[in-house]
Design a protein around this motif. Structure first.
Motif, PDB file in Angstrom:
ATOM      1  N   LYS A 158       0.829  -1.201   0.000  1.00  0.00           N
ATOM      2  CA  LYS A 158       0.000   0.000   0.000  1.00  0.00           C
ATOM      3  C   LYS A 158       0.865   1.254   0.000  1.00  0.00           C
ATOM      4  O   LYS A 158       0.466   2.297  -0.509  1.00  0.00           O
ATOM      5  N   PHE A 159       2.056   1.155   0.598  1.00  0.00           N
ATOM      6  CA  PHE A 159       2.906   2.329   0.742  1.00  0.00           C
ATOM      7  C   PHE A 159       4.234   2.167  -0.006  1.00  0.00           C
ATOM      8  O   PHE A 159       4.542   2.925  -0.907  1.00  0.00           O
ATOM      9  N   ARG A 160       5.006   1.148   0.353  1.00  0.00           N
ATOM     10  CA  ARG A 160       6.325   0.974  -0.253  1.00  0.00           C
ATOM     11  C   ARG A 160       6.510  -0.480  -0.647  1.00  0.00           C
ATOM     12  O   ARG A 160       6.022  -1.389   0.025  1.00  0.00           O
ATOM     13  N   THR A 161       7.232  -0.701  -1.733  1.00  0.00           N
ATOM     14  CA  THR A 161       7.460  -2.050  -2.238  1.00  0.00           C
ATOM     15  C   THR A 161       8.864  -2.517  -1.866  1.00  0.00           C
ATOM     16  O   THR A 161       9.796  -1.714  -1.789  1.00  0.00           O
ATOM     17  N   PRO A 162       9.039  -3.813  -1.643  1.00  0.00           N
ATOM     18  CA  PRO A 162      10.365  -4.320  -1.255  1.00  0.00           C
ATOM     19  C   PRO A 162      11.266  -4.548  -2.456  1.00  0.00           C
ATOM     20  O   PRO A 162      10.813  -4.908  -3.541  1.00  0.00           O
ATOM     21  N   VAL A 163      12.549  -4.327  -2.264  1.00  0.00           N
ATOM     22  CA  VAL A 163      13.562  -4.734  -3.231  1.00  0.00           C
ATOM     23  C   VAL A 163      14.485  -5.700  -2.493  1.00  0.00           C
ATOM     24  O   VAL A 163      15.074  -5.359  -1.472  1.00  0.00           O
ATOM     25  N   VAL A 164      14.561  -6.938  -2.992  1.00  0.00           N
ATOM     26  CA  VAL A 164      15.197  -8.027  -2.246  1.00  0.00           C
ATOM     27  C   VAL A 164      16.601  -8.310  -2.763  1.00  0.00           C
ATOM     28  O   VAL A 164      16.816  -8.466  -3.968  1.00  0.00           O
ATOM     29  N   GLN A 165      17.539  -8.387  -1.834  1.00  0.00           N
ATOM     30  CA  GLN A 165      18.897  -8.847  -2.130  1.00  0.00           C
ATOM     31  C   GLN A 165      19.029 -10.263  -1.591  1.00  0.00           C
ATOM     32  O   GLN A 165      18.792 -10.505  -0.407  1.00  0.00           O
ATOM     33  N   GLN A 166      19.352 -11.205  -2.452  1.00  0.00           N
ATOM     34  CA  GLN A 166      19.438 -12.601  -2.050  1.00  0.00           C
ATOM     35  C   GLN A 166      20.849 -13.116  -2.265  1.00  0.00           C
ATOM     36  O   GLN A 166      21.502 -12.788  -3.260  1.00  0.00           O
ATOM     37  N   GLY A 167      21.340 -13.934  -1.317  1.00  0.00           N
ATOM     38  CA  GLY A 167      22.692 -14.443  -1.455  1.00  0.00           C
ATOM     39  C   GLY A 167      22.932 -15.671  -0.599  1.00  0.00           C
ATOM     40  O   GLY A 167      22.089 -16.084   0.208  1.00  0.00           O
ATOM     41  N   ALA A 168      24.110 -16.261  -0.761  1.00  0.00           N
ATOM     42  CA  ALA A 168      24.501 -17.431   0.012  1.00  0.00           C
ATOM     43  C   ALA A 168      24.984 -16.999   1.386  1.00  0.00           C
ATOM     44  O   ALA A 168      25.357 -15.840   1.612  1.00  0.00           O
ATOM     45  N   ALA A 169      24.996 -17.959   2.302  1.00  0.00           N
ATOM     46  CA  ALA A 169      25.378 -17.667   3.681  1.00  0.00           C
ATOM     47  C   ALA A 169      26.779 -17.069   3.769  1.00  0.00           C
ATOM     48  O   ALA A 169      27.026 -16.168   4.575  1.00  0.00           O
ATOM     49  N   VAL A 170      27.674 -17.533   2.930  1.00  0.00           N
ATOM     50  CA  VAL A 170      29.061 -17.052   3.014  1.00  0.00           C
ATOM     51  C   VAL A 170      29.173 -15.583   2.619  1.00  0.00           C
ATOM     52  O   VAL A 170      30.163 -14.912   2.941  1.00  0.00           O
TER      53      VAL A 170
END
Length: 620
Positions: free
Chosen positions: A146-158
């Motif tokens: 409704k207000f702001r949309t997410p931008v996702v950073q995805q990565g490995a544990a290391v």
């Protein structure tokens, strides 16, 4: 820990509190654990800021299995022990750690629009965890913000900074989720309440989807919906709030308080004046201290529910009770009608169109109507008691009473566990069974089924329940073979009259329109207009036809009826009831309506599923 591990082994629940706000909660053993470590305490000796990471804590504690820990050192041995026990029990185990980023880095002072916000997801690299992490990311991104949309950073544990993945080295399949604290107002400790609630609900749901993806191949845990991984029991805070809400809801009878006690005298006065001047209505004195009940209402705490779904239901009910109390305070003043418009909504033009078509299409049928055999209040009293006795035979807790009253307009109404019958009631005998199916078979039945659910909210009614209740009750009349032309016309006329009332038409003009333009009998028209103008103008009566149309759409779309018998719910809560039922928080109805066993009920229900209009419901 020995006691905790024994509970996991035997399938029992766990709720253990420990120092500095720590808690281990296991609603029931499941192959995952959601972990939250207090902000600022990830390094030994650091202090916790006031209000830090409150949303991450709420998300974690909404889960069926979670750990809140004051620091990493405390969390690690608990995670290791619980993880081993759950992994042994299920053959697999997933750890989800939730926290918040230090700040909302993408929000700047000169941003012309609300920018996206950061979400970081890191995970260990095995196939199942990667799948779960991908589902988590997709669920977060799919949210209609409704207000702001997410931008996702995805990565490995290391690739994760140490502060963003504290438990990557436990050896368990693990996911770490961090999000920007967008619910906080920049430069202060204040929060945006709407954003906070949305974040909790959305990220919690995304986590459940990730858990469901991770365990989808486990024998004995086949899911029809990821929501089945939610809680099967509610905490004591819910029970306390439920009792408090019910005490307030039971402290007044809204409809009785706004219903005139001098209906017969008012009709005589109106008729004597040639239907030109609105009659005077008298009301019983209010028995509720409105200010006192409002103070109680807004001291009820919902912040310890640990369940976003129940939190939302009780907040909605709180707001509805506030509106009802405000309406009682404004009884017989111009504010009453406007507060009623807020409670029941306006009468939409499309609904008026449907009502007008019903009245027009059935106008000619009135001339051929034969004189019916009549039934008085004593006939209704005897038959109602017999019907209630039949329900008591199925469920002893169906302890309803019948009262004959001289202070009500002609007709019947339900108040809690009581059926109130006006002594002036006189009706077509063919209508007795259908009308009792309406009042006893729906209104009283859902009251007692709701009482059996363990939460009183389901008997007093979820917010906005009345529209669907009345739609079900009118549908019950159809299933039991009692939907006459006169009854359907009356339901349609309520919509037309309600629209006139909300458009500021005076009492006498609405009466004249219903009698002259639509051919209603003067007695029936007066009782209808009395209902519309009681209290100062009550917008409730449009909900009968609106609720019926919603129910017919629901059935045509393949929807079931059974969830509606569990308690008093609205159309918007149908999926909520399905979820709570899937989670085991609700049980099947303890008693089902007798009218479903009517010889032609199944045939009529099948026709409704194929798609019918209200005009198709007229029983020959």
């Amino acid at each position: 820990m020995a006691e905790v591990l024994a509970c996991i082994e035997t399938g029992k629940s766990v709720r253990k509190e420990f120092g500095d706000g720590g808690r281990l909660h296991i609603d029931r053993p499941l192959p995952f654990l959601c972990v939250f470590v207090e902000a600022g305490k990830r390094e030994a000796g650091s202090a916790l800021g006031v209000g830090d990471h409150v949303v991450a804590r709420d998300i974690a504690s909404a889960n069926a299995v979670y750990l809140l820990a004051p620091d990493i050192a405390t969390a690690r041995p608990i995670i290791n022990a619980v993880g081993r026990a759950l992994q042994k029990r299920f053959g697999t185990f997933l750890l989800l750690e939730i926290g918040e980023l230090a700040d909302d880095a993408l929000l700047t002072d000169d941003a012309p629009y609300l920018p996206p916000f950061e979400v970081k997801v890191f995970h260990t690299g095995d196939a199942q965890t990667t799948l779960a992490a991908n589902v988590l990311v997709e669920a977060v991104q799919d949210v209609k913000a409704k207000f702001r949309t997410p931008v996702v950073q995805q990565g490995a544990a290391v690739e994760a900074p140490a502060q963003d993945f504290a438990f990557a080295d436990t050896g368990y399949p693990s996911i770490s989720l961090r999000f920007a604290p967008i619910y906080r107002q920049p430069g202060s400790d204040n929060v945006y309440p709407d954003l906070r609630e949305q974040l909790v609900a959305n990220i919690f749901d995304a986590g459940l989807q990730a858990f469901a993806a991770f365990i989808r191949d486990i024998d004995g845990l086949k899911l029809t919906t990821h929501r089945q991984l939610g809680r099967k029991a509610f905490v004591d805070a819910v029970s306390r709030a439920d009792r408090s809400i019910d005490d307030i809801a039971s402290s007044f009878d809204f409809l009785l308080a706004v219903t005139p006690i001098n209906a017969d005298a008012a009709w005589a006065e109106f008729k004597a004046g040639g239907f030109r001047t609105a009659p005077r209505f008298l009301y019983r004195p209010l028995t509720v201290d409105i200010e006192a009940e409002k103070r109680k209402l807004f001291t009820i705490a919902f912040d310890r529910f640990e369940d976003p779904v129940l939190y939302a239901l009780y907040r909605e009910k709180q707001q509805e009770l506030d509106l009802q109390l405000s309406m009682l305070a404004a009884r017989e003043t111009p504010r009453f009608i406007e507060l009623g418009r807020a409670l029941y909504g306006p009468v939409e033009p499309s609904l008026v169109d449907v009502a007008t078509r019903i009245l027009t299409a059935t106008a000619d049928s009135l001339a051929s109507a034969t004189e019916p055999e009549m039934a008085d209040c004593f006939v209704l009293d005897r038959r109602a008691r017999a019907m209630i006795a039949g329900y008591q035979g199925q469920y002893p807790g169906f302890e309803a009473t019948v009262e004959l009253r001289g202070d009500l307009p002609s007709g019947l109404m339900v108040s809690g566990n009581r059926l109130l019958v006006s002594r002036s009631t006189l009706m077509d005998r063919r209508r007795v069974e259908p009308l009792l199916s309406h009042e006893v078979g729906v209104h009283l039945l859902t009251y007692f089924n709701g009482s059996a659910q363990g939460l009183r909210l389901f008997r007093s009614g979820l917010a906005g329940y009345e529209g669907m209740q009345e739609g079900l009750a009118v549908f019950a009349e159809y299933l039991s073979g009692g939907m006459t032309v006169e009854r359907l016309r009356l339901i349609a006329a309520r919509v037309v009259g309600c629209a006139m009332m909300l458009d500021s038409a005076p009492f006498e003009r609405t009466f004249a329109s219903l009698t002259d333009a639509y051919g209603l009998d003067p007695d029936d028209a007066f009782n209808l207009v009395l209902r519309l103008y009681r209290g100062g103008g009550l917008a409730k009566d449009a909900i009968y036809l609106r609720g019926l149309l919603q129910l017919l759409d629901h059935l045509k779309a393949g929807g079931a009826l059974d969830p509606f018998w569990m308690g008093k719910i609205s159309a918007s809560h149908f999926h909520v009831m399905q979820e709570l039922s899937a989670r085991g928080l609700l049980q099947a109805p303890v008693v089902r309506p007798d009218f479903l066993s009517h010889p032609h009920a199944q045939t009529r229900l099948d026709l409704a599923r194929q798609g019918i209009s209200p005009l198709d419901m007229i029983n020959p």
